[in-house]
Structures are given as C-alpha cells and as structure tokens.
Design a protein around this motif. Structure first.
Motif, PDB file in Angstrom:
ATOM      1  N   THR A   4       0.894  -0.962  -0.028  1.00 46.40           N
ATOM      2  CA  THR A   4      -0.212   0.145   0.283  1.00 46.40           C
ATOM      3  C   THR A   4       0.607   1.260  -0.007  1.00 46.40           C
ATOM      4  O   THR A   4       0.861   2.698  -1.009  1.00 46.40           O
ATOM      5  CB  THR A   4      -1.185   0.154   1.373  1.00 46.40           C
ATOM      6  N   PHE A   8       0.469   4.392  -2.289  1.00 50.57           N
ATOM      7  CA  PHE A   8       0.422   5.715  -2.518  1.00 50.57           C
ATOM      8  C   PHE A   8       1.877   6.523  -2.721  1.00 50.57           C
ATOM      9  O   PHE A   8       2.053   7.057  -3.200  1.00 50.57           O
ATOM     10  CB  PHE A   8       0.462   5.773  -0.996  1.00 50.57           C
ATOM     11  N   HIS A   9       3.573   5.746  -2.825  1.00 52.06           N
ATOM     12  CA  HIS A   9       4.256   6.221  -2.804  1.00 52.06           C
ATOM     13  C   HIS A   9       4.933   6.771  -4.155  1.00 52.06           C
ATOM     14  O   HIS A   9       4.808   7.455  -4.697  1.00 52.06           O
ATOM     15  CB  HIS A   9       5.384   5.422  -2.655  1.00 52.06           C
ATOM     16  N   ALA A  11       1.876   7.352  -6.166  1.00 52.95           N
ATOM     17  CA  ALA A  11       1.027   8.033  -6.996  1.00 52.95           C
ATOM     18  C   ALA A  11       1.741   9.164  -6.602  1.00 52.95           C
ATOM     19  O   ALA A  11       0.929  10.419  -6.957  1.00 52.95           O
ATOM     20  CB  ALA A  11      -0.782   7.626  -6.041  1.00 52.95           C
ATOM     21  N   ASP A  36      -8.659   3.149   1.364  1.00 51.90           N
ATOM     22  CA  ASP A  36      -7.367   3.202   0.358  1.00 51.90           C
ATOM     23  C   ASP A  36      -8.731   4.323  -0.814  1.00 51.90           C
ATOM     24  O   ASP A  36      -7.952   4.526  -1.718  1.00 51.90           O
ATOM     25  CB  ASP A  36      -7.094   2.099   0.125  1.00 51.90           C
ATOM     26  N   ARG A  39      -8.668   7.418  -0.741  1.00 52.00           N
ATOM     27  CA  ARG A  39      -7.275   8.211  -0.413  1.00 52.00           C
ATOM     28  C   ARG A  39      -6.968   7.920  -1.599  1.00 52.00           C
ATOM     29  O   ARG A  39      -6.644   9.358  -2.268  1.00 52.00           O
ATOM     30  CB  ARG A  39      -6.463   7.598   0.063  1.00 52.00           C
ATOM     31  N   LEU A  40      -7.856   7.501  -2.462  1.00 52.24           N
ATOM     32  CA  LEU A  40      -7.467   7.049  -3.963  1.00 52.24           C
ATOM     33  C   LEU A  40      -7.795   8.434  -4.840  1.00 52.24           C
ATOM     34  O   LEU A  40      -7.449   9.060  -6.116  1.00 52.24           O
ATOM     35  CB  LEU A  40      -7.882   5.760  -5.065  1.00 52.24           C
ATOM     36  N   LEU A  43      -6.774  11.462  -4.168  1.00 51.30           N
ATOM     37  CA  LEU A  43      -5.319  11.318  -5.375  1.00 51.30           C
ATOM     38  C   LEU A  43      -5.786  12.293  -6.706  1.00 51.30           C
ATOM     39  O   LEU A  43      -4.810  12.672  -7.470  1.00 51.30           O
ATOM     40  CB  LEU A  43      -3.758  10.714  -4.918  1.00 51.30           C
TER      41      LEU A  43
END
Length: 164
Positions: A4, A8-9, A11, A36, A39-40, A43
């Motif tokens: 995960t 995210f890193h 992204a 998640d 959060r996506l 982003l």
C-alpha cells in the motif's frame, strides 16, 4: 515498504509530475478497501486539478506569499488547499508536515544564496571565516547572530561564543 505504501508513494510521484508506472495492488479483493478507495479519489482529484499550474507551483506560491502576517495564517491557507479535495484537517496537517514543509526546507537549504552585503562581510570578519558562507540558510544564520547579539554588542550571550 509495504504494498500500500509503495502504491501511494508511486501515486505521489505521479502527482509531482513523474511519469513512473503505478504498481499493481496485491490482494484478493476486486476493489481497494474503503479507506484506500477514499484516498485514491482524493489523489485523483489532486492529479486532475494540479496538472496546470502544478502542485509545487501552487504550494510554492502559498509558501512565498508575503501577505500572510503569521505562521498560523500561512498554515491555515495550506490546510484549505488540501481540504478542498476532501481531506480532513488532520490529514491536511499530515501532508503539510510530512511533504510540504520538508520540501520547502530542502529548497531553502539548496538555495545558492544572495549576493554579499555589509552584514555578511562584517560577520565573516568578526568570526574569522576564511570565506563567506554559501547558501541562503548560512547567510541568514549570520544575519540572525548579528541581530541577536552583535548589533547590541552582547558578546557574552552570543551563540557562537558559547561553542568555544
């Protein structure tokens, strides 16, 4: 780094304009966990919004805006930038502390410095430095020492004198 965090890193690097590939998430579920997924979505909104002028240009403008009278006002403005994407104040603060401020500090540490001036020349002579310091941070350090002690001839409380 777990899967995960790796995702995210990657992204985050995409948001910053890098054309890196996103790793495939591992797991058995067809959809990411609700947290998640949220959060996506945030982003995705950030990527869409910050294609032009770009995330760092937006944040840089806020960091350099001289109209903010206090640190609190500047932090509040940074929080609003992230909250407009649906992040809570707590999550906004996490991004500010873990990404924005270290990035700004890194820029400050890498800034080549300003041209020499009376205070930096005088402080170099006063401290017996062989040459003027390179970089804005070191130059500002000399200005700070001057303002705190040298200007008022308070040598006994000088932070440089305490080191020796």
């Amino acid at each position: 780094m777990d899967v995960t965090a790796s995702f995210f890193h990657a992204a985050g690097l995409r948001i910053a304009g890098h054309e890196n590939a996103l790793p495939e998430p591992l797991g058995r579920a067809a959809q990411p966990a609700p947290l998640d997924a949220g959060r996506l979505r945030v982003l995705a909104r950030m990527v869409t919004r910050w294609r032009t002028p770009g995330v760092w240009q937006t944040l840089r403008a806020l960091l350099l805006d001289a109209s903010y009278a206090t640190v609190e006002a500047r932090v509040s403005a940074l929080q609003r930038v992230f909250e407009q994407f649906g992040l809570s104040q707590a999550r906004s603060d996490i991004l500010i502390c873990n990404v924005v401020l270290p990035f700004a500090q890194a820029l400050y540490m890498q800034h080549p410095g300003l041209s020499s001036n009376r205070v930096t020349r005088m402080m170099c002579a006063q401290l017996g430095l062989a040459r003027e310091p390179v970089g804005s941070c070191a130059q500002q350090g000399l200005h700070y020492i001057y303002q705190q002690t040298c200007r008022e001839k308070q040598c006994e409380v000088c932070i440089v004198g305490r080191r020796f």
